[in-house]
Design an enzyme around this catalytic site. Structure first.
Site, mmCIF file in Angstrom:
data_model
loop_
_atom_site.group_PDB
_atom_site.id
_atom_site.type_symbol
_atom_site.label_atom_id
_atom_site.label_comp_id
_atom_site.label_asym_id
_atom_site.label_seq_id
_atom_site.Cartn_x
_atom_site.Cartn_y
_atom_site.Cartn_z
ATOM 1 N N GLU A 32 1.021 -0.989 -0.050
ATOM 2 C CA GLU A 32 0.065 -0.138 0.016
ATOM 3 C C GLU A 32 0.953 1.223 -0.047
ATOM 4 O OE1 GLU A 32 -2.869 0.519 3.288
ATOM 5 O OE2 GLU A 32 -3.545 2.236 2.334
ATOM 6 N N ARG A 257 6.001 -13.103 9.702
ATOM 7 C CA ARG A 257 6.455 -11.594 9.425
ATOM 8 C C ARG A 257 7.976 -11.701 9.745
ATOM 9 N NH1 ARG A 257 2.564 -7.695 8.929
ATOM 10 N NH2 ARG A 257 4.168 -5.767 9.329
ATOM 11 N N LYS A 267 4.602 0.721 9.109
ATOM 12 C CA LYS A 267 4.749 1.956 8.352
ATOM 13 C C LYS A 267 4.128 2.973 9.381
ATOM 14 C CE LYS A 267 3.179 0.013 4.843
ATOM 15 N NZ LYS A 267 2.588 -0.113 3.497
HETATM 16 P P1 ATP Z 1 3.029 -2.236 8.141
HETATM 17 O O1 ATP Z 1 2.281 -3.151 8.900
HETATM 18 O O2 ATP Z 1 4.622 -2.177 8.123
HETATM 19 O O3 ATP Z 1 2.306 -0.989 7.550
HETATM 20 P P2 ATP Z 1 1.604 -3.699 5.709
HETATM 21 O O4 ATP Z 1 1.784 -5.321 5.720
HETATM 22 O O5 ATP Z 1 0.578 -3.009 6.134
HETATM 23 O O6 ATP Z 1 2.993 -3.150 6.527
HETATM 24 P P3 ATP Z 1 1.781 -3.709 2.889
HETATM 25 O O7 ATP Z 1 1.941 -2.427 2.224
HETATM 26 O O8 ATP Z 1 0.388 -3.759 3.032
HETATM 27 O O9 ATP Z 1 2.225 -3.198 4.370
HETATM 28 O O10 ATP Z 1 2.803 -4.706 2.639
HETATM 29 C C1 ATP Z 1 3.231 -5.296 1.442
HETATM 30 C C2 ATP Z 1 3.491 -6.488 1.607
HETATM 31 O O11 ATP Z 1 4.714 -6.950 2.441
HETATM 32 C C3 ATP Z 1 2.384 -7.449 2.191
HETATM 33 O O12 ATP Z 1 2.225 -8.765 1.722
HETATM 34 C C4 ATP Z 1 2.774 -7.715 3.656
HETATM 35 O O13 ATP Z 1 2.180 -8.740 4.064
HETATM 36 C C5 ATP Z 1 4.388 -7.668 3.440
HETATM 37 N N1 ATP Z 1 4.917 -7.214 4.517
HETATM 38 C C6 ATP Z 1 4.632 -6.234 5.441
HETATM 39 N N2 ATP Z 1 5.408 -6.246 6.602
HETATM 40 C C7 ATP Z 1 6.236 -7.603 6.643
HETATM 41 C C8 ATP Z 1 7.112 -8.132 7.543
HETATM 42 N N3 ATP Z 1 7.558 -7.417 8.592
HETATM 43 N N4 ATP Z 1 7.719 -9.293 7.028
HETATM 44 C C9 ATP Z 1 7.310 -9.825 5.862
HETATM 45 N N5 ATP Z 1 6.563 -9.171 5.142
HETATM 46 C C10 ATP Z 1 5.772 -8.066 5.623
HETATM 47 MG MG MG Z 2 -1.235 -2.123 5.448
#
Ligand code: ATP
Ligand code: MG
Length: 552
Positions: A32, A257, A267
């Protein structure tokens, strides 16, 4: 690109290719655009791109941009840059927002099938009606609206006839399901906001749980890899794909994760650190963002090697941040030229060295890689050493400079401390030393031994430099969710995570460019900072010190 060691996701792919379920692997990395990528995302990138690559498949970079309020093109651009920098190329670049019309049609299809309805309950009421893990949910009084009424209301939602929050579209599944995600999830909400891609075209936006499976299916993604928090959403994911009558049926697979000690990995929290001024931007070298790590001096190889070492599993324990440091040290060991820099200068005058004479000493650029060749280091009557390498009244076993003691100057001569000059406050401001011409490095001198070797920089030709040394940004690994009552992760921010020092480097460093990396003798690996370095001043970020207790 290096392969990932075998893991359960790879196994599924192998099986699906062998059985003929798929003839090509298609994955996607779906960030995102509401912040910069962090090291956790690097793991997702490496798994998605890496696995598809291994099977000659394809990977889309897809911006999951269904939430207009938090998204921005600044983030879109940084994400593209970071994915490329990590060494990956997407086959297609997609925006989920380009599918809004298609998603709308699928929502209309659900309504026509009696599987979605417009609800007038408020967000609070919906939450209350949803029930809990132990008690079933309650049906909304609007649940039994007719198909015609729902079609009409949904169209009017789209046309902007209602305020934010006044109505939502919900999937009609089962308010008594043990899986709360299936208790009539909201699939569309009203948001009168300008979208970074679609502008003011839409005022209703699909929810993640509805949008994501459709995006995957539209792109013919075969394996939709996500993190374990989404495990409970899998039944809803499958329900959406099936009930929306998508031709493609992607399979959601979850992995644990990546978390790293002494940092935060969300983020939202990283944005808070930026917005509240704890750091100087998303690319601050203390941040676990890809751009911060790049600015600090991490290489793509070191990040990829680190991620591969952490493996792919369902578990998500925190990995020691020292492991990251280990991999960048390993990567730079044979790449980075060696040099000398003084972080805390103390002037030394070598009283028996001819005034005005400058001699050029030879040193290897990297003794572990002879092919890198030699460099010349000037030496003269005036040099700088580290303040720490001198003590007027040293404890036992102090082998560096003190009155009457002799040490080796790396690549140069033995010098002996003869006199200590102080200012009116008693502060040591200069040392007077003598040198022994017979002890020149490389001449095989064996007359006597000294126990200490220190580094130095010739004073008259030296280049002023700023050194930025970093400590962990977060003092322990408690995050907001587990922090003590009334505290947040911000209470754990290390107030001393940055130390800035003004010193000197060898004259041959004058030509350094942003992102050049060096090993400074005894101090560790440094990167030329791209943001603060100017034509007049070199700024070095310490990537990592030389030693760590970490063993893998
Ligand atoms: P955050 O919680 O940091 O905002 P998010 O999961 O909301 O991260 P996205 O932009 O939706 O962020 O993430 C894109 C991809 O990266 C998703 O498939 C998510 O599952 C993966 N991802 C995010 N954080 C991690 C992590 N700590 N380890 C592995 N994969 C991750
Ligand atoms: Mg997210």
């Amino acid at each position: 690109m290096e392969n990932l060691s075998s893991n359960f996701i790879k196994d599924v792919m192998i099986k699906d290719l062998e059985s003929g379920k798929h003839d090509k692997i298609i994955t996607r990395f779906p960030p995102e655009p509401n912040g910069y990528l962090h090291i956790g995302h690097a793991k997702s990138i490496i798994i998605n791109f890496g696995l598809a690559d291994e099977f000659n498949g394809k990977t889309n970079l897809r911006f999951d941009d269904t939430n207009p309020l938090k998204e921005d093109v600044e983030y879109v651009n940084s994400i593209k840059e970071d994915v490329k920098w990590l060494g990956f190329e997407w086959d297609n670049l997609f925006f989920a927002s380009d599918y809004f019309e298609e998603m709308y049609k699928r929502a209309v299809l659900l309504i026509k099938k009696g599987l979605a309805y417009v609800d007038d309950l408020s967000a609070d009421e919906i939450r209350e009606y949803r029930g809990t893990l132990t008690s079933p949910g309650k049906e909304s009084p609007y649940r039994d609206r007719s198909v015609e009424e729902n079609l009409d209301l949904f169209e009017r939602m789209r046309n902007g006839e209602f305020e934010n929050g006044q109505k939502v579209l919900r999937a009609k599944i089962d308010m008594k399901s043990p899986n709360i995600n299936l208790r009539d999830p909201v699939i569309y909400r009203i948001s009168h906001a300008t979208h970074h891609n679609t502008g003011d075209k839409w005022c209703i936006y699909p929810m993640y749980a509805f949008a994501h499976p459709l995006e995957d299916a539209i792109e013919d993604v075969t394996h939709s890899i996500c993190t374990v928090e989404f495990e409970d959403q899998r039944p809803l994911y499958n329900w959406v794909v099936e009930q929306c009558e998508m031709e493609s049926t992607p399979q959601q697979i979850e992995f644990g994760r990546l978390n790293v000690t002494n940092t935060v990995m969300s983020k939202r929290k990283l944005k808070q650190l930026v917005d509240e001024g704890f750091v100087d931007g998303w690319d601050d070298p203390r941040m676990p963002t890809i751009s911060g790590m790049r600015r600090k001096g991490f290489t793509p190889e070191s990040i990829r090697n680190f991620v591969r070492e952490t493996g792919v599993s369902k578990g998500s324990g925190a990995v020691d941040s020292q492991m990251l440091e280990h991999f960048v040290r390993e990567d730079l060991k044979l790449k980075a030229p060696r040099t000398m820099g003084i972080l805390n200068p103390l002037k030394v005058v070598i009283t028996n060295y001819p005034e005005g004479q400058i001699e050029l000493l030879d040193a290897e650029i990297n003794p572990e890689v002879p092919e890198m060749g030699m460099r010349k280091i000037p030496f003269s009557r005036e040099i700088y050493i580290e303040k720490d390498d001198f003590m007027e009244n040293p404890p036992a076993k102090y082998f560096r400079l003190f009155p009457g003691n002799e040490v080796r100057l790396k690549h140069a001569y033995f010098i002996k401390c003869e006199e200590v000059i102080k200012d009116i406050h008693g502060e040591v401001i200069e040392l007077r030393c003598t040198y022994d011409p017979l002890t020149k490095s490389g001449t095989g001198f064996t007359g006597r031994k000294v126990k200490g070797t220190i580094h130095w920089v010739e004073a008259t030709n030296s280049v002023p430099a700023e050194f930025r040394l970093y400590e962990p940004l977060i003092l322990d690994n408690t995050d907001e969710d587990t922090a003590e009552e009334g505290k947040t992760f911000l209470d754990n921010v290390n107030p001393e995570s940055l130390v800035v020092l003004q010193g000197f480097v060898e004259p041959n460093m004058r030509e350094s460019r942003p992102h050049d990396k060096f090993q400074f003798f005894r101090h560790g690996y440094f990167n030329v900072d791209p943001k603060h370095t100017t034509v007049d001043k070199l700024v070095f970020n310490r990537i990592v010190s030389l030693k760590s207790s970490f063993k893998i």
